[in-house]
Design an enzyme around this catalytic site. Structure first.
Site, short mmCIF file in Angstrom:
data_model
loop_
_atom_site.label_atom_id
_atom_site.label_comp_id
_atom_site.label_asym_id
_atom_site.label_seq_id
_atom_site.Cartn_x
_atom_site.Cartn_y
_atom_site.Cartn_z
N LYS A 179 0.84 -1.20 0.00
CA LYS A 179 0.00 0.00 0.00
C LYS A 179 0.87 1.25 0.00
O LYS A 179 1.79 1.38 0.81
CB LYS A 179 -0.92 0.01 1.23
CG LYS A 179 -1.83 1.24 1.29
CD LYS A 179 -2.68 1.26 2.55
CE LYS A 179 -3.55 2.51 2.58
NZ LYS A 179 -4.35 2.60 3.82
N ASP A 225 -13.29 4.54 11.45
CA ASP A 225 -13.43 4.49 9.99
C ASP A 225 -12.83 3.22 9.37
O ASP A 225 -12.60 3.17 8.17
CB ASP A 225 -12.81 5.73 9.34
CG ASP A 225 -13.58 6.13 8.07
OD1 ASP A 225 -14.76 5.79 7.97
OD2 ASP A 225 -12.97 6.77 7.18
#
Length: 403
Positions: free
Chosen positions: A155, A283
């Protein structure tokens, strides 16, 4: 003065045979074909591949301490190359490679049962690929890339996420040790900063939840919120759409694993979510992949079966001689994988794990919470809420989703 003439001497033995000339002949060395190592279409990935191999090689000569010190969580190794002719066919001549907390991540790889030779081979031998195979390389439109054997996710992330990761790494490590690696949190394996042509890239490597030869027929990203939580029509028409909470509800989807397995999964989720709440993290999502067994068998019979990990490992490009080969381990029972309960007729295989756990509830999120509340009303299930509220709602949604 006359030039010397070259005379080839012959010596005749008593039996009339000639003695062979004992003068040494020049040996010709066979030229070896140059191996193309760390070759990638993107210089960033050439440096990444070289850096991973360099780092793992260095750590093999380092004594791993039984206990980590506070200084290990602030340590880093750094290599700066300028005008290097090393592997010049494939590598640029100037770059920087930095690895964060090498001993900590080396320990984490061991905790998550990732062998160093497997890690090195997967990330050094072949260029990582963008999720949509066959498409042209996106210009950083995706943050995610995958090792060719599909074991690992790379990532690209921002400086703020780097700072948060480093500030919470000691707590994360302690939690993984406490749970003996039995957690649905992302399994972080290494973290780097690469500088190429003056541009910095921050990367983190994780285990891939969907590291399987089975085809994922449907994928969901679940937060336990319903406001703006539906895949767009454009997303749905893509080759590998990710559906969301409202789609999950509309599909009347349930993760049918049976009471015993459900209790085991919910116990892990409750522990993980409680840990994230103490760090003021919110989140995050549960990433869920579904493989339909009947559909998979039908695809197999139609000669459309997906390539296995062994097939993916076979590369047309030559590998570096000093990158060791490895054999596939026997199939393991993963905490991220589960089959439907035996009482269910329609068999499915589920792959799941927590993702996106590097978002802190800060001033920006508070402002977003206020704006969304004003737009949708105080009772709306918006995703941006305080960590304790987020954890409570998330677990309620998961409780009703696992049956």
């Amino acid at each position: 003065m006359p030039l010397r003439s070259k005379v080839k001497k012959k010596i005749t033995l008593s039996n009339g045979d000639e003695m062979p000339d004992t003068k040494k002949q020049k040996k010709r060395k066979a030229l070896k074909m140059k191996r193309k190592v760390f070759r990638a279409s993107d210089p960033m990935f050439s440096v990444f591949m070289w850096g991973v191999h360099h780092s793992v090689s260095q750590l093999t000569h380092t004594t791993i301490p039984p206990l980590l010190l506070d200084s290990d969580f602030k340590a880093y190794s750094k290599v700066s190359i300028e005008n290097s002719n090393f592997n010049s066919d494939n590598m640029i001549g100037k770059f920087k490679f930095k690895e964060y907390c090498p001993l900590v991540f080396r320990n984490l790889r061991e905790r998550f049962a990732v062998k160093e030779e497997v890690f090195n081979q997967a990330l050094s031998a072949n260029e990582p690929y963008y999720e949509e195979r066959g498409e042209s390389q996106k210009e950083r439109s995706s943050k995610f890339f995958f090792s060719k054997d599909n074991r690992f996710v790379i990532k690209l992330f921002h400086t703020e996420e780097v700072e948060l990761m480093l500030s919470k790494l000691s707590e994360y490590y302690a939690y993984v040790v406490e749970k003996d690696g039995q957690t649905l949190l992302p399994q972080y394996l290494s973290m780097y900063k690469i500088t190429v042509s003056g541009v910095e890239y921050h990367m983190i490597v994780m285990k891939n939840i969907f590291s399987t030869s089975l085809k994922i027929h449907k994928k969901y990203d679940l937060k336990g919120s319903t406001v703006d939580r539906e895949a767009s029509e454009k997303e749905k028409t893509g080759p590998h759409p990710t559906y969301k909470d409202k789609d999950f509800i509309k599909d009347e989807m349930r993760i049918k694993v049976g009471e015993e397995k459900r209790a085991e999964i919910m116990s892990m989720l409750e522990s993980d979510v409680k840990f994230l709440a103490t760090l003021k993290i919110m989140d995050y999502s549960l990433l869920l992949g579904v493989h339909n067994v009947a559909r998979g068998l039908e695809e197999h019979s139609g000669d459309e079966e997906q390539s296995s990990s062994d097939d993916l490992l076979e590369s047309e490009e030559l590998k570096a001689e000093d990158i060791p080969e490895y054999e596939e381990d026997e199939e393991e029972t993963s905490i991220h994988t589960c089959l439907t309960d035996e009482s269910i007729t329609e068999k499915e295989i589920y792959f799941y794990g927590l993702i996106d756990v590097l978002t802190k509830y800060n001033a920006t999120k508070r402002a977003a919470h206020t704006a969304k509340t004003m737009k949708h009303g105080a009772g709306a299930e918006i995703s941006t809420v305080r960590p304790d509220q987020y954890a409570k709602r998330f677990l309620e949604f998961m409780n009703s989703s696992f049956t």
